[in-house]
Design a protein around this motif. Structure first.
Motif, PDB file in Angstrom:
ATOM      1  N   GLU A 249       0.832  -1.206   0.000  1.00 40.55           N
ATOM      2  CA  GLU A 249       0.000   0.000   0.000  1.00 40.55           C
ATOM      3  C   GLU A 249       0.866   1.256   0.000  1.00 40.55           C
ATOM      4  OE1 GLU A 249      -3.887  -1.494   2.534  1.00 40.55           O
ATOM      5  OE2 GLU A 249      -2.071  -0.931   3.621  1.00 40.55           O
ATOM      6  N   SER A 251       3.687   1.737  -1.399  1.00 40.47           N
ATOM      7  CA  SER A 251       4.554   1.832  -2.585  1.00 40.47           C
ATOM      8  C   SER A 251       6.030   1.703  -2.213  1.00 40.47           C
ATOM      9  CB  SER A 251       4.302   3.149  -3.337  1.00 40.47           C
ATOM     10  OG  SER A 251       2.944   3.259  -3.721  1.00 40.47           O
ATOM     11  N   LYS A 283      -1.452  -8.119  -6.256  1.00 40.34           N
ATOM     12  CA  LYS A 283      -1.635  -6.673  -6.444  1.00 40.34           C
ATOM     13  C   LYS A 283      -3.018  -6.218  -5.968  1.00 40.34           C
ATOM     14  CE  LYS A 283       1.598  -6.287 -10.321  1.00 40.34           C
ATOM     15  NZ  LYS A 283       2.082  -7.657 -10.260  1.00 40.34           N
ATOM     16  N   ARG A 287      -5.951   0.568  -1.483  1.00 40.21           N
ATOM     17  CA  ARG A 287      -5.459   1.943  -1.472  1.00 40.21           C
ATOM     18  C   ARG A 287      -3.973   1.967  -1.775  1.00 40.21           C
ATOM     19  NH1 ARG A 287      -4.221   3.775   4.672  1.00 40.21           N
ATOM     20  NH2 ARG A 287      -3.334   1.809   5.401  1.00 40.21           N
ATOM     21  N   LYS A 288      -3.487   3.110  -2.214  1.00 36.43           N
ATOM     22  CA  LYS A 288      -2.073   3.256  -2.546  1.00 36.43           C
ATOM     23  C   LYS A 288      -1.591   4.635  -2.106  1.00 36.43           C
ATOM     24  CE  LYS A 288       0.193   1.041  -5.182  1.00 36.43           C
ATOM     25  NZ  LYS A 288       1.245   0.009  -4.938  1.00 36.43           N
ATOM     26  N   TYR A 334      -3.029   8.692   0.738  1.00 34.80           N
ATOM     27  CA  TYR A 334      -3.522   7.345   0.437  1.00 34.80           C
ATOM     28  C   TYR A 334      -4.883   7.501  -0.228  1.00 34.80           C
ATOM     29  CZ  TYR A 334       0.259   5.028   2.806  1.00 34.80           C
ATOM     30  OH  TYR A 334       1.520   4.567   3.134  1.00 34.80           O
ATOM     31  N   THR A 336      -7.939   5.578  -3.025  1.00 30.67           N
ATOM     32  CA  THR A 336      -8.469   4.355  -3.615  1.00 30.67           C
ATOM     33  C   THR A 336      -7.649   3.979  -4.844  1.00 30.67           C
ATOM     34  OG1 THR A 336     -10.666   4.995  -2.877  1.00 30.67           O
ATOM     35  CG2 THR A 336     -10.543   3.320  -4.598  1.00 30.67           C
ATOM     36  N   THR A 337      -7.284   2.709  -4.936  1.00 26.32           N
ATOM     37  CA  THR A 337      -6.382   2.252  -6.006  1.00 26.32           C
ATOM     38  C   THR A 337      -6.894   2.642  -7.390  1.00 26.32           C
ATOM     39  OG1 THR A 337      -5.710   0.399  -4.610  1.00 26.32           O
ATOM     40  CG2 THR A 337      -5.210   0.232  -6.954  1.00 26.32           C
ATOM     41  N   SER A 340      -5.593   6.011  -8.525  1.00 27.39           N
ATOM     42  CA  SER A 340      -4.170   6.267  -8.295  1.00 27.39           C
ATOM     43  C   SER A 340      -3.339   6.453  -9.565  1.00 27.39           C
ATOM     44  CB  SER A 340      -3.573   5.120  -7.466  1.00 27.39           C
ATOM     45  OG  SER A 340      -3.618   3.893  -8.189  1.00 27.39           O
TER      46      SER A 340
END
Length: 373
Positions: A249, A251, A283, A287-288, A334, A336-337, A340
């Motif tokens: 998350e 990175s 993967k 979140r990211k 952070y 939501t993926t 991103s």
């Protein structure tokens, strides 16, 4: 100011230099000097800045199985870390979260570890709870820690010992400075070339005084330290990293050594490995951590909620400031993926207004570590 706050060996020197002192991680620390945060920041980018980071925890691990033991706690290759080299690492927990991030150096006869000030009590307890029978943990109480950062740092430090010119990024060595053995690494937390210097307490004021007497050097406080690290995309524990955040998350896949991933006899074996390695393989994270650059001049601070174009909240800012080097607001968040991707426009809520920000590649300012000619 509370009498319970601790002082570093350089406290009186900071006060005499006119520093504004604030509570930080149980210490009374300089947040800025007479120059001011913005000018301190730019001076470090242009010349050299001197930071007192003696509040950090300094530890030694000794014993034949010290590296093996540490690999039970971090997803990093410690066993094959060459003598005279340093590596970034993080303690993980059972749910794959990050308990703290740290630096590990192999000095041959011991592993030298530097941990964050706010986490050092917990980190020491964590290490003690996992000690192997032949491994000894020493908490170092008699050394200060200085950071000399910036493009002119090497020229400044070389006047005290030219041996530092031979070092490259993440090298570490025992080096004599003003007649005292210091632990010197070519590393830092600003994105600039520079050095971190562990020095005996009794010698700290003399060394700091010698460095600051150079016209290229200015004292830098916690304020500019934060803006420098943020511009260069470096995480701050307790803000951009915490016990609920996994390296995937965050990175931080580059911080998980290849040998500790799937497929080899040393893969896994660290706390939370099942969670982290599964996330790496699938993967599948919701979140990211991303970088954001403002489209207006208004800074966006930690805690600001982020919304997409459809007015759905999709994340939160974990670090934010106005970047003096690029004269634009920068932030980490952070989100939501699905939101991103680079160049996605999001909206930060600041005092009731929605300010547009763009998902941007980090670092915002190029890192200038010295890796050799």
């Amino acid at each position: 100011m509370s009498q319970h706050l601790l002082h570093t060996p350089l406290y009186d020197l900071h006060v005499n230099m006119g520093a504004k002192m604030v509570p930080f991680a149980g210490y009374e620390m300089p947040v800025q000097y007479a120059l001011g945060v913005k000018k301190e920041h730019l001076h470090c980018r242009d010349a050299a800045g001197l930071f007192d980071v003696s509040h950090m925890g300094q530890l030694r691990l000794r014993g034949e199985n010290a590296a093996k033991m540490l690999e039970m706690l971090v997803p990093v290759d410690v066993i094959d870390l060459p003598v005279g080299k340093q590596r970034y690492a993080f303690f993980t927990n059972e749910v794959g979260g990050i308990e703290d991030d740290l630096m590990v150096t192999n000095f041959g006869d011991h592993l030298f570890i530097v941990v964050n000030a706010a986490c050092k009590t917990e980190d020491i307890a964590h290490l003690q709870a996992h000690l192997l029978a032949d491994v000894e943990l020493e908490v170092i109480e008699d050394r200060a820690l200085l950071a000399l950062q910036g493009p002119k740092a090497v020229e400044v430090l070389a006047t005290l010992n030219p041996q530092v010119r031979e070092m490259v990024f993440m090298d570490a060595a025992r080096i004599e400075l003003l007649g005292q053995e210091c632990y010197v690494s070519r590393s830092g937390y600003t994105g600039e070339d520079g050095f971190e210097i562990s020095v005996p307490n009794s010698h700290a004021v003399a060394l700091a005084t010698a460095l600051i007497e150079d016209d290229n050097v200015e004292w830098i406080g916690l304020g500019a330290r934060d803006s420098l690290r943020l511009e260069c995309g470096l995480c701050l524990y307790g803000h951009d990293l915490d016990k609920t955040t996994t390296p995937v998350e965050a990175s931080l896949l580059w911080g998980i050594s290849k040998v500790r991933r799937t497929g080899g006899d040393r893969a896994g074996g660290f706390i939370g490995a099942d969670v982290i390695l599964t996330q790496m393989e699938t993967k599948a994270v919701d979140r990211k951590r991303v970088g954001l650059m403002g489209q207006t001049k208004a800074p966006v601070r930690e805690g600001s909620p982020l919304f997409d174009a459809n007015n759905h909240q999709v994340g939160i800012v974990t670090s934010g400031t106005f970047g003096p080097s690029i004269t634009m607001p920068v932030a980490m968040a952070y989100i939501t993926t699905s939101c991103s991707q680079l160049d996605t426009v999001l909206f930060a809520e600041v005092r009731g207004k929605r300010l547009p920000m763009t998902v941007t590649k980090m670092p915002f300012v190029a890192q200038r570590y010295f890796r050799g000619e």
